[in-house]
Each structure stands twice: as C-alpha cells, then as structure tokens.
Design a protein around this motif. Structure first.
Motif: not given
Length: 134
Positions: A68-96
C-alpha cells in the motif's frame, strides 16, 4: 504521622513453583544451548519494543495482505500522511517493512515472509485466546 504508601506488596506466591528444590541436570544442559546471550535477548527486546505500539501493529496488519502507498495507509488508518510516515520510518529502521518508489508515490510492504508469518501466527494465537463475540 507518615503518609501511607500507595504501593502494594508484591505477592511471591502468585506463580506456582517447585515445593522440593530438585535440579534435573540433563534438562538444564539440554536447554542451555537455546538460551539467548544477553546481546541476543536485548536485540529481541528491541524488536518487540517496536511492535509494542498499536499504530505500528495496525500498519503491519494493513500491509499483511498487500502493498500500500502512504496515502492509502493514511486513509485506511484515519491518520495524517505525516503520522503514518513517522510510524513507517520506525518500522523501516527495524527492517520490518520495505518500500519502493513509483513516480511520486511510495509503496510499502512487509519486509519478508518471516514478518508476515510472525504477524499471522500472533493474530491466530489471539483469535484462539480471545475469540471475538458477535
């Protein structure tokens, strides 16, 4: 008069334990090769710490079935793009999670089958332990 403490004494009898102290040396020796080193235990604790956030777990659940793209995730999660991106950065740094760029969009997916399997196993376990009532 001293103030009363709000802390409760720790009960040590909550967990069952051996009444007779008898060490099964063969079992101790057999399990020692499976016990994590302190460094391995810390790495696993750090890994599970990343998974301890409900927002990140919800993102993982969304990505378990598809990219899923960040935009789709933000809508699905009912969160802002920046909030989703922040959480994805953490998941990416943990190689998840991993990502790929396509034009101006960034698509995320779970990093590998280990992560997919871990997610599915825990989800299945929770369904058995806490069956949902309709």
């Amino acid at each position: 008069m001293p103030a009363k403490s709000k802390t409760q004494p720790i009960k040590t009898d909550d967990a069952p334990n051996c009444e007779i102290h008898l060490v099964h040396l063969d079992k101790v020796v057999a399990c020692q090769s499976e016990i994590f080193s302190p460094k391995q235990a810390q790495q696993m604790a750090d890994f599970f710490a990343v998974l301890s956030d409900p927002h990140r777990l919800r993102l993982i659940s969304a990505l378990a079935g598809q990219e899923l793209c960040v935009c789709d995730l933000a809508v699905a999660m009912k969160m802002s793009d920046s909030a989703v991106s922040h959480q994805l950065r953490i998941l990416r740094s943990a190689r998840l999670v991993t990502y790929r760029k396509e034009g101006r969009n960034v698509y995320y997916s779970l990093a590998d089958e280990h992560i997919v399997n871990l997610y599915r196993e825990v989800a299945n376990h929770l369904k058995e332990v806490y069956p949902q009532t309709s």
